[in-house]
Design a protein around this motif. Sequence first.
Motif, mmCIF file in Angstrom:
data_model
loop_
_atom_site.group_PDB
_atom_site.id
_atom_site.type_symbol
_atom_site.label_atom_id
_atom_site.label_comp_id
_atom_site.label_asym_id
_atom_site.label_seq_id
_atom_site.Cartn_x
_atom_site.Cartn_y
_atom_site.Cartn_z
ATOM 1 N N SER A 21 0.813 -2.704 14.869
ATOM 2 C CA SER A 21 0.115 -3.245 13.328
ATOM 3 C C SER A 21 1.097 -2.605 12.191
ATOM 4 N N PRO A 22 1.517 -3.061 11.417
ATOM 5 C CA PRO A 22 1.961 -2.717 10.102
ATOM 6 C C PRO A 22 1.315 -1.378 9.596
ATOM 7 N N HIS A 24 -0.107 0.906 10.829
ATOM 8 C CA HIS A 24 0.166 2.048 11.537
ATOM 9 C C HIS A 24 1.630 2.557 11.219
ATOM 10 N N HIS A 25 2.321 1.991 10.383
ATOM 11 C CA HIS A 25 3.704 2.269 9.974
ATOM 12 C C HIS A 25 4.179 2.323 8.924
ATOM 13 N N ILE A 26 3.247 2.245 7.898
ATOM 14 C CA ILE A 26 3.440 2.640 6.237
ATOM 15 C C ILE A 26 4.251 3.589 5.884
ATOM 16 N N LYS A 28 6.737 4.959 7.382
ATOM 17 C CA LYS A 28 8.072 4.699 7.551
ATOM 18 C C LYS A 28 8.721 3.822 6.366
ATOM 19 N N LEU A 29 7.873 3.120 5.715
ATOM 20 C CA LEU A 29 8.382 2.168 4.776
ATOM 21 C C LEU A 29 9.148 2.912 3.503
ATOM 22 N N LEU A 33 7.521 -2.894 -1.768
ATOM 23 C CA LEU A 33 7.136 -4.156 -1.115
ATOM 24 C C LEU A 33 6.339 -5.082 -2.195
ATOM 25 N N GLU A 48 -6.180 -8.073 5.524
ATOM 26 C CA GLU A 48 -5.091 -7.257 6.348
ATOM 27 C C GLU A 48 -4.013 -7.117 5.272
ATOM 28 N N ILE A 52 -2.967 -3.189 3.518
ATOM 29 C CA ILE A 52 -1.687 -2.785 3.275
ATOM 30 C C ILE A 52 -1.434 -2.271 1.816
#
Length: 100
Positions: A21-22, A24-26, A28-29, A33, A48, A52
């Motif tokens: 799921s994105p 859980h990776h924010i 890393k951004l 965006l 969703e 984000i």
Amino acid sequence: MLRESEYGTIEEDGDFFDQISPIHHINKLKAPLFVIHGANDPRVPVDEAEQIVSALRQKNHPVEYLRFENEGHGLVKLENRVMAYSKVATFFERWLLQEP
């Protein structure tokens, strides 16, 4: 249930869905965006996208959000495409033409 044959089920694949799921990776951004979403999207709930956007704003990460009330999964209406693509061009100008 419509897409279970493609993606799996929450019961059987929920842990995997959580891993990819994105949201859980924010952390890393690194790049700004731009999120464009149709409020009537049958595949990806608009909540969703807003989750984000909210998470990135809380982190003061550059994010822009454009929601279309009369679109689904993708932009179909010409006036929405013109508006969205114009804003995307402005977004790119702002972030890609900056001095390093």
